[in-house]
Write a protein that holds these residues in place. Structure first.
Motif, PDB file in Angstrom:
ATOM      1  N   HIS A  88       0.882  -1.150   0.000  1.00 31.25           N
ATOM      2  CA  HIS A  88       0.000   0.000   0.000  1.00 31.25           C
ATOM      3  C   HIS A  88       0.928   1.211   0.000  1.00 31.25           C
ATOM      4  O   HIS A  88       1.952   1.202   0.719  1.00 31.25           O
ATOM      5  CB  HIS A  88      -0.909   0.014   1.231  1.00 31.25           C
ATOM      6  CG  HIS A  88      -1.979   1.051   1.167  1.00 31.25           C
ATOM      7  ND1 HIS A  88      -1.728   2.399   1.392  1.00 31.25           N
ATOM      8  CD2 HIS A  88      -3.312   0.963   0.891  1.00 31.25           C
ATOM      9  CE1 HIS A  88      -2.855   3.079   1.263  1.00 31.25           C
ATOM     10  NE2 HIS A  88      -3.837   2.242   0.957  1.00 31.25           N
ATOM     11  N   LYS A 145      -0.429  -7.777   7.174  1.00 34.05           N
ATOM     12  CA  LYS A 145       0.283  -6.511   7.028  1.00 34.05           C
ATOM     13  C   LYS A 145       1.062  -6.527   5.717  1.00 34.05           C
ATOM     14  O   LYS A 145       1.385  -7.579   5.177  1.00 34.05           O
ATOM     15  CB  LYS A 145       1.242  -6.301   8.202  1.00 34.05           C
ATOM     16  CG  LYS A 145       0.555  -6.229   9.563  1.00 34.05           C
ATOM     17  CD  LYS A 145       1.564  -6.193  10.692  1.00 34.05           C
ATOM     18  CE  LYS A 145       2.332  -4.891  10.703  1.00 34.05           C
ATOM     19  NZ  LYS A 145       3.243  -4.797  11.873  1.00 34.05           N
ATOM     20  N   TYR A 174      -6.137  -1.367   3.472  1.00 28.35           N
ATOM     21  CA  TYR A 174      -6.294  -1.505   4.913  1.00 28.35           C
ATOM     22  C   TYR A 174      -7.742  -1.874   5.253  1.00 28.35           C
ATOM     23  O   TYR A 174      -8.692  -1.340   4.697  1.00 28.35           O
ATOM     24  CB  TYR A 174      -5.944  -0.186   5.620  1.00 28.35           C
ATOM     25  CG  TYR A 174      -4.466   0.124   5.621  1.00 28.35           C
ATOM     26  CD1 TYR A 174      -3.597  -0.554   6.478  1.00 28.35           C
ATOM     27  CD2 TYR A 174      -3.944   1.104   4.781  1.00 28.35           C
ATOM     28  CE1 TYR A 174      -2.244  -0.268   6.486  1.00 28.35           C
ATOM     29  CE2 TYR A 174      -2.585   1.402   4.795  1.00 28.35           C
ATOM     30  CZ  TYR A 174      -1.741   0.709   5.650  1.00 28.35           C
ATOM     31  OH  TYR A 174      -0.401   0.990   5.657  1.00 28.35           O
ATOM     32  N   MET A 190      -6.457  -6.457   2.983  1.00 29.76           N
ATOM     33  CA  MET A 190      -5.280  -6.753   3.790  1.00 29.76           C
ATOM     34  C   MET A 190      -5.596  -7.780   4.876  1.00 29.76           C
ATOM     35  O   MET A 190      -4.710  -8.498   5.337  1.00 29.76           O
ATOM     36  CB  MET A 190      -4.729  -5.475   4.415  1.00 29.76           C
ATOM     37  CG  MET A 190      -3.279  -5.561   4.813  1.00 29.76           C
ATOM     38  SD  MET A 190      -2.602  -3.994   5.465  1.00 29.76           S
ATOM     39  CE  MET A 190      -2.649  -2.940   4.014  1.00 29.76           C
ATOM     40  N   SER A 240       2.498   3.010   3.485  1.00 26.41           N
ATOM     41  CA  SER A 240       2.935   1.939   4.384  1.00 26.41           C
ATOM     42  C   SER A 240       4.436   1.755   4.256  1.00 26.41           C
ATOM     43  O   SER A 240       5.100   2.413   3.449  1.00 26.41           O
ATOM     44  CB  SER A 240       2.238   0.618   4.030  1.00 26.41           C
ATOM     45  OG  SER A 240       2.808   0.058   2.856  1.00 26.41           O
TER      46      SER A 240
END
Length: 212
Positions: free
Chosen positions: A10, A53, A36, A40, A13
């Motif tokens: 992303h 993550k 998110y 994810m 991130s």
């Protein structure tokens, strides 16, 4: 092993660290954006990284997670880029790569959360205290032009990202040594190229502005 590389990320991130590493490595890769709170944490992505993550890469059918590990892996997987250490650089390369991934990460995140270990807890938390960790990091980036010596390596991608973000967002002090070190790194073509790609991707993901 040079092909078949998928990059899960992303643009807002730590995936930016790995994007930089991929660009430095000269790798050909496909980018998959993971959102998110939705994809994810979805079943498909959890099959790649159960932590839910980013970033992660899948290369030749093998999954690699954790930014420091991905940087080290790409240095070995794409040797022509010259990102791996030579014999004289190896000790500092691994020492400071994992110092940044361990003590620095812990010290900075705990400090940002306003958690201060009591003196007797110093051994439990590994890094001792925030001030000590920052001082050691400052000495490390001051010792040579790059973290492992006179040449840029994959360790600089990770350490440099920690320093760059830390000084930008105020989780590290803006000491001259930090600013000088990251200033050298941020002039690199691959860094600028990676940043431009992630900035463009972040702009694409912004919701359309409602008319005034």
């Amino acid at each position: 092993m040079a092909g078949d590389l998928t990059f899960y990320t992303h643009p807002q991130s730590r995936g930016r660290i790995v994007r930089w590493a991929l660009e430095e490595a000269g790798a050909s890769y496909e980018t998959q954006v993971v959102e998110y709170g939705t994809t994810m944490k979805g079943e498909d992505y959890l099959g790649i990284n159960p932590m839910g993550k980013v970033p992660a890469i899948v290369h030749g059918g093998h999954v690699v997670t954790e930014c420091a590990a991905i940087c080290a892996y790409l240095a070995e997987a794409f040797p022509a880029a010259g990102l791996a250490p030579d014999a004289s650089e190896r000790a500092d390369y691994y020492r400071w790569l994992f110092f940044a991934a361990g003590p620095v990460e812990q010290a900075v995140t705990n400090h940002a959360a306003q958690f201060v270990p009591r003196p007797e807890q110093g051994r439990m938390f590994g890094y001792g205290n925030y001030e000590l960790t920052v001082d050691v990091l400052e000495r490390a980036v001051s010792a040579h032009p790059y973290i492992a010596g006179d040449r840029f390596t994959a360790a600089d991608i990770y350490v440099g990202s920690a320093v760059g973000w830390g000084t930008m967002f105020g989780t590290l002090p803006k000491r001259d040594a930090f600013l000088d070190y990251f200033g050298r790194l941020s002039e690199r073509e691959a860094y600028r190229r990676a940043s431009a790609k992630d900035d463009a991707l972040a702009a694409e993901l912004q919701p359309a502005q409602a008319p005034a």
